[in-house]
Design an enzyme around this catalytic site. Structure first.
Site, PDB file in Angstrom:
ATOM      1  N   SER A   4      -2.567 -38.344 -63.687  1.00 36.93           N
ATOM      2  CA  SER A   4      -2.909 -38.433 -65.116  1.00 36.93           C
ATOM      3  C   SER A   4      -4.221 -39.172 -65.391  1.00 36.93           C
ATOM      4  O   SER A   4      -5.021 -38.700 -66.209  1.00 36.93           O
ATOM      5  CB  SER A   4      -1.761 -39.076 -65.892  1.00 36.93           C
ATOM      6  OG  SER A   4      -0.644 -38.239 -65.830  1.00 36.93           O
ATOM      7  N   THR A  36       6.840 -40.855 -68.317  1.00 38.10           N
ATOM      8  CA  THR A  36       7.390 -40.013 -67.249  1.00 38.10           C
ATOM      9  C   THR A  36       8.654 -40.666 -66.688  1.00 38.10           C
ATOM     10  O   THR A  36       9.144 -41.673 -67.233  1.00 38.10           O
ATOM     11  CB  THR A  36       6.316 -39.715 -66.173  1.00 38.10           C
ATOM     12  OG1 THR A  36       6.850 -38.736 -65.275  1.00 38.10           O
ATOM     13  CG2 THR A  36       5.893 -40.951 -65.393  1.00 38.10           C
ATOM     14  N   LYS A  70      11.777 -41.030 -69.843  1.00 38.90           N
ATOM     15  CA  LYS A  70      11.583 -39.978 -70.848  1.00 38.90           C
ATOM     16  C   LYS A  70      12.685 -39.949 -71.912  1.00 38.90           C
ATOM     17  O   LYS A  70      12.449 -39.528 -73.037  1.00 38.90           O
ATOM     18  CB  LYS A  70      11.499 -38.601 -70.184  1.00 38.90           C
ATOM     19  CG  LYS A  70      10.170 -38.324 -69.511  1.00 38.90           C
ATOM     20  CD  LYS A  70      10.152 -36.900 -68.971  1.00 38.90           C
ATOM     21  CE  LYS A  70       8.825 -36.567 -68.341  1.00 38.90           C
ATOM     22  NZ  LYS A  70       8.758 -35.170 -67.895  1.00 38.90           N
ATOM     23  N   ASP A  89       5.722 -30.867 -71.949  1.00 42.39           N
ATOM     24  CA  ASP A  89       6.050 -30.138 -70.708  1.00 42.39           C
ATOM     25  C   ASP A  89       6.400 -28.681 -71.031  1.00 42.39           C
ATOM     26  O   ASP A  89       5.967 -27.762 -70.321  1.00 42.39           O
ATOM     27  CB  ASP A  89       7.273 -30.771 -70.014  1.00 42.39           C
ATOM     28  CG  ASP A  89       6.920 -32.057 -69.283  1.00 42.39           C
ATOM     29  OD1 ASP A  89       5.763 -32.197 -68.845  1.00 42.39           O
ATOM     30  OD2 ASP A  89       7.808 -32.929 -69.151  1.00 42.39           O
ATOM     31  N   ALA A 147      19.243 -28.549 -62.648  1.00 35.50           N
ATOM     32  CA  ALA A 147      19.794 -28.774 -63.996  1.00 35.50           C
ATOM     33  C   ALA A 147      19.496 -30.191 -64.475  1.00 35.50           C
ATOM     34  O   ALA A 147      20.268 -30.787 -65.214  1.00 35.50           O
ATOM     35  CB  ALA A 147      21.302 -28.510 -63.980  1.00 35.50           C
ATOM     36  N   GLY A 148      18.326 -30.725 -64.059  1.00 35.84           N
ATOM     37  CA  GLY A 148      17.927 -32.068 -64.502  1.00 35.84           C
ATOM     38  C   GLY A 148      17.036 -31.996 -65.734  1.00 35.84           C
ATOM     39  O   GLY A 148      17.059 -31.005 -66.480  1.00 35.84           O
ATOM     40  N   LEU A 163       7.894 -25.745 -60.047  1.00 33.57           N
ATOM     41  CA  LEU A 163       7.366 -26.918 -60.748  1.00 33.57           C
ATOM     42  C   LEU A 163       6.737 -27.922 -59.788  1.00 33.57           C
ATOM     43  O   LEU A 163       5.859 -28.696 -60.169  1.00 33.57           O
ATOM     44  CB  LEU A 163       8.476 -27.609 -61.555  1.00 33.57           C
ATOM     45  CG  LEU A 163       8.513 -27.298 -63.057  1.00 33.57           C
ATOM     46  CD1 LEU A 163       8.621 -25.822 -63.316  1.00 33.57           C
ATOM     47  CD2 LEU A 163       9.642 -28.038 -63.743  1.00 33.57           C
ATOM     48  N   TYR A 191       4.196 -29.230 -57.266  1.00 32.99           N
ATOM     49  CA  TYR A 191       2.797 -28.818 -57.040  1.00 32.99           C
ATOM     50  C   TYR A 191       2.159 -29.571 -55.873  1.00 32.99           C
ATOM     51  O   TYR A 191       0.967 -29.437 -55.621  1.00 32.99           O
ATOM     52  CB  TYR A 191       1.960 -28.998 -58.307  1.00 32.99           C
ATOM     53  CG  TYR A 191       2.052 -30.383 -58.897  1.00 32.99           C
ATOM     54  CD1 TYR A 191       1.237 -31.407 -58.436  1.00 32.99           C
ATOM     55  CD2 TYR A 191       2.985 -30.662 -59.878  1.00 32.99           C
ATOM     56  CE1 TYR A 191       1.344 -32.682 -58.957  1.00 32.99           C
ATOM     57  CE2 TYR A 191       3.108 -31.934 -60.410  1.00 32.99           C
ATOM     58  CZ  TYR A 191       2.277 -32.940 -59.933  1.00 32.99           C
ATOM     59  OH  TYR A 191       2.401 -34.202 -60.436  1.00 32.99           O
ATOM     60  N   GLY A 245       3.270 -25.669 -59.781  1.00 30.91           N
ATOM     61  CA  GLY A 245       3.203 -26.244 -61.125  1.00 30.91           C
ATOM     62  C   GLY A 245       2.005 -27.095 -61.481  1.00 30.91           C
ATOM     63  O   GLY A 245       2.071 -27.837 -62.466  1.00 30.91           O
TER      64      GLY A 245
HETATM   65  P1  NAP Z   1      15.847 -34.608 -61.999  1.00 28.76           P
HETATM   66  O1  NAP Z   1      16.150 -34.905 -63.433  1.00 28.76           O
HETATM   67  O2  NAP Z   1      16.132 -35.620 -60.964  1.00 28.76           O
HETATM   68  O3  NAP Z   1      16.626 -33.233 -61.634  1.00 28.76           O
HETATM   69  C1  NAP Z   1      16.514 -32.639 -60.375  1.00 28.76           C
HETATM   70  C2  NAP Z   1      17.492 -31.477 -60.251  1.00 28.76           C
HETATM   71  O4  NAP Z   1      17.330 -30.927 -58.943  1.00 28.76           O
HETATM   72  C3  NAP Z   1      18.963 -31.876 -60.375  1.00 28.76           C
HETATM   73  O5  NAP Z   1      19.685 -30.801 -60.936  1.00 28.76           O
HETATM   74  C4  NAP Z   1      19.347 -32.084 -58.908  1.00 28.76           C
HETATM   75  O6  NAP Z   1      20.712 -31.934 -58.653  1.00 28.76           O
HETATM   76  C5  NAP Z   1      18.589 -30.945 -58.269  1.00 28.76           C
HETATM   77  N1  NAP Z   1      18.411 -31.143 -56.835  1.00 28.76           N
HETATM   78  C6  NAP Z   1      17.892 -32.227 -56.221  1.00 28.76           C
HETATM   79  N2  NAP Z   1      17.927 -32.044 -54.878  1.00 28.76           N
HETATM   80  C7  NAP Z   1      18.506 -30.838 -54.663  1.00 28.76           C
HETATM   81  C8  NAP Z   1      18.820 -30.100 -53.492  1.00 28.76           C
HETATM   82  N3  NAP Z   1      18.540 -30.557 -52.254  1.00 28.76           N
HETATM   83  N4  NAP Z   1      19.389 -28.886 -53.639  1.00 28.76           N
HETATM   84  C9  NAP Z   1      19.674 -28.408 -54.869  1.00 28.76           C
HETATM   85  N5  NAP Z   1      19.416 -29.066 -56.026  1.00 28.76           N
HETATM   86  C10 NAP Z   1      18.821 -30.270 -55.915  1.00 28.76           C
HETATM   87  O7  NAP Z   1      14.298 -34.260 -61.817  1.00 28.76           O
HETATM   88  P2  NAP Z   1      13.346 -33.557 -62.908  1.00 28.76           P
HETATM   89  O8  NAP Z   1      12.727 -34.588 -63.768  1.00 28.76           O
HETATM   90  O9  NAP Z   1      14.132 -32.468 -63.554  1.00 28.76           O
HETATM   91  O10 NAP Z   1      12.159 -32.972 -61.984  1.00 28.76           O
HETATM   92  C11 NAP Z   1      12.393 -31.918 -61.072  1.00 28.76           C
HETATM   93  C12 NAP Z   1      11.086 -31.568 -60.362  1.00 28.76           C
HETATM   94  O11 NAP Z   1      10.160 -31.001 -61.292  1.00 28.76           O
HETATM   95  C13 NAP Z   1      10.364 -32.785 -59.746  1.00 28.76           C
HETATM   96  O12 NAP Z   1       9.858 -32.413 -58.491  1.00 28.76           O
HETATM   97  C14 NAP Z   1       9.220 -33.052 -60.700  1.00 28.76           C
HETATM   98  O13 NAP Z   1       8.094 -33.639 -60.068  1.00 28.76           O
HETATM   99  C15 NAP Z   1       8.884 -31.614 -61.144  1.00 28.76           C
HETATM  100  N6  NAP Z   1       8.201 -31.579 -62.451  1.00 28.76           N
HETATM  101  C16 NAP Z   1       6.961 -30.999 -62.484  1.00 28.76           C
HETATM  102  C17 NAP Z   1       6.287 -30.915 -63.682  1.00 28.76           C
HETATM  103  C18 NAP Z   1       4.919 -30.255 -63.715  1.00 28.76           C
HETATM  104  O14 NAP Z   1       4.159 -30.516 -64.657  1.00 28.76           O
HETATM  105  N7  NAP Z   1       4.592 -29.417 -62.769  1.00 28.76           N
HETATM  106  C19 NAP Z   1       6.850 -31.423 -64.866  1.00 28.76           C
HETATM  107  C20 NAP Z   1       8.133 -32.001 -64.791  1.00 28.76           C
HETATM  108  C21 NAP Z   1       8.789 -32.074 -63.570  1.00 28.76           C
HETATM  109  P3  NAP Z   1      21.605 -33.254 -58.274  1.00 28.76           P
HETATM  110  O15 NAP Z   1      21.745 -34.008 -59.564  1.00 28.76           O
HETATM  111  O16 NAP Z   1      22.853 -32.660 -57.750  1.00 28.76           O
HETATM  112  O17 NAP Z   1      20.807 -34.025 -57.250  1.00 28.76           O
END
Ligand code: NAP
Length: 293
Positions: free
Chosen positions: A22, A72, A76, A112, A141-142, A240, A242, A263
């Protein structure tokens, strides 16, 4: 009414922040928009003192010392109770990544979701097959999955959330549904992230979005796609994650003849949309130039 200070002071609340892009993006934006400004990192670990530190920074916004904050992981959701109002998107998604002080109110936005849509448009992944009822499969599903689901539902997609814990996917569906207006037979449902459960519906998806962290550096050899499952006959795949710039998921999707990308563009567009909310200047081109150098 936003008045323009002689020098802007923006920042990012989150933890950990060492690898955040950022500051680089926003410095490029200041330059591109010919504005003076700083962008500081405010690492706030989760725990007892987090609330106090967040409230202190929000006071600095009300006092005109800080002119804009990004938020972040892991704050959030936690910032929401301290804000005066939320945009419709932030309310539906239940997460804020940008805070603006306007008309004596701290307002929370979520950039986002529109950031993703801008990048999917850039890639021509959005409505690429002109299907009457386009469908997206979201892995995870996060918090990010929720923003992706909202953005794509509003853009006309039926949504399937696939998670290794079906209860988490079902919970996301149940909590998002009241914020979605039923239109044009769009649906939102949950499925287990498992080859056997996904196979029957596989060829109905136009788009697949990975919203899990699986495949992120340093674990670059793993993919969230089930090992014993083929890819759909036609679909675009968006990750997502990157870092790396081409993930294992995107490599294998491309090897199966599908279009795919990661992403970084979403990151750039969400930052540019935050910068525009604060300054009214569109810096997306300057930010892009910075990351593709
Ligand atoms: P989060 O709230 O921690 O959610 C992660 C999700 O992935 C949960 O559903 C989790 O399930 C699941 N997961 C984790 N490990 C897994 C595995 N080995 N197999 C299957 N499912 C798994 O994280 P988030 O904030 O949603 O972010 C997710 C990703 O998106 C991150 O890498 C983040 O950096 C990226 N992101 C990118 C951008 C962008 O601008 N490109 C923006 C936002 C986020 P469990 O709860 O069962 O672990």
């Amino acid at each position: 009414m936003l008045t323009q200070p002689s020098k802007y002071h923006f920042g990012l609340i989150g933890y950990p922040l060492e690898h955040s892009l950022s500051p680089v993006l926003h410095q490029a934006a200041f330059k591109g928009c010919s504005l003076e400004g700083t962008y500081r990192l405010f690492p706030i670990p989760p725990g007892e003192n987090a609330e106090k530190d967040i409230i202190f920074l929000l006071h600095q916004m009300r006092d005109g010392i800080i002119h804009g904050l990004n938020v972040t992981i892991p704050h959030k959701q936690a910032v929401i109770p301290y804000l005066d109002d939320l945009s419709r998107e932030a309310r539906a998604i239940g997460a804020v990544n940008t805070i603006v002080y306007k008309n004596r109110k701290l307002i929370g936005y979520n950039t986002d979701a529109p950031g993703l849509i801008s990048d999917l448009k850039r890639l021509s992944f959005l409505h690429q097959y002109e299907t009457i009822h386009p469908r997206v499969l979201i892995l995870g599903a996060g918090g990010a999955a929720r923003a992706v689901a909202y953005a794509l539902y509003v853009s006309g997609y039926s949504i399937t959330i696939a998670a290794r814990r079906i209860t988490q996917a079902q919970k996301l569906v149940n909590t998002l549904q009241p914020h979605l207006e039923e239109q044009n037979r769009k649906q939102i449902d949950a499925i287990r992230l498992d080859a056997g459960d996904l196979l029957p519906a596989l060829d109905t998806f136009d788009l697949i979005v990975n919203a899990t962290p699986v495949g992120m550096y340093p674990n670059v050899d793993v993919s969230p796609w089930p090992a014993n499952l083929r890819f759909p006959n036609r679909a675009a795949v968006y990750d997502l994650v990157y870092n790396p710039i081409e993930t294992a998921l995107i490599s294998s999707a491309k090897a199966s003849g599908l279009k795919g990308d990661t992403g970084l563009g979403m990151l750039v567009y969400q930052a540019a949309k935050a910068f525009k909310l604060w300054t009214n200047c569109d810096a997306s081109t300057s930010m892009w130039k910075e990351v593709i150098q």
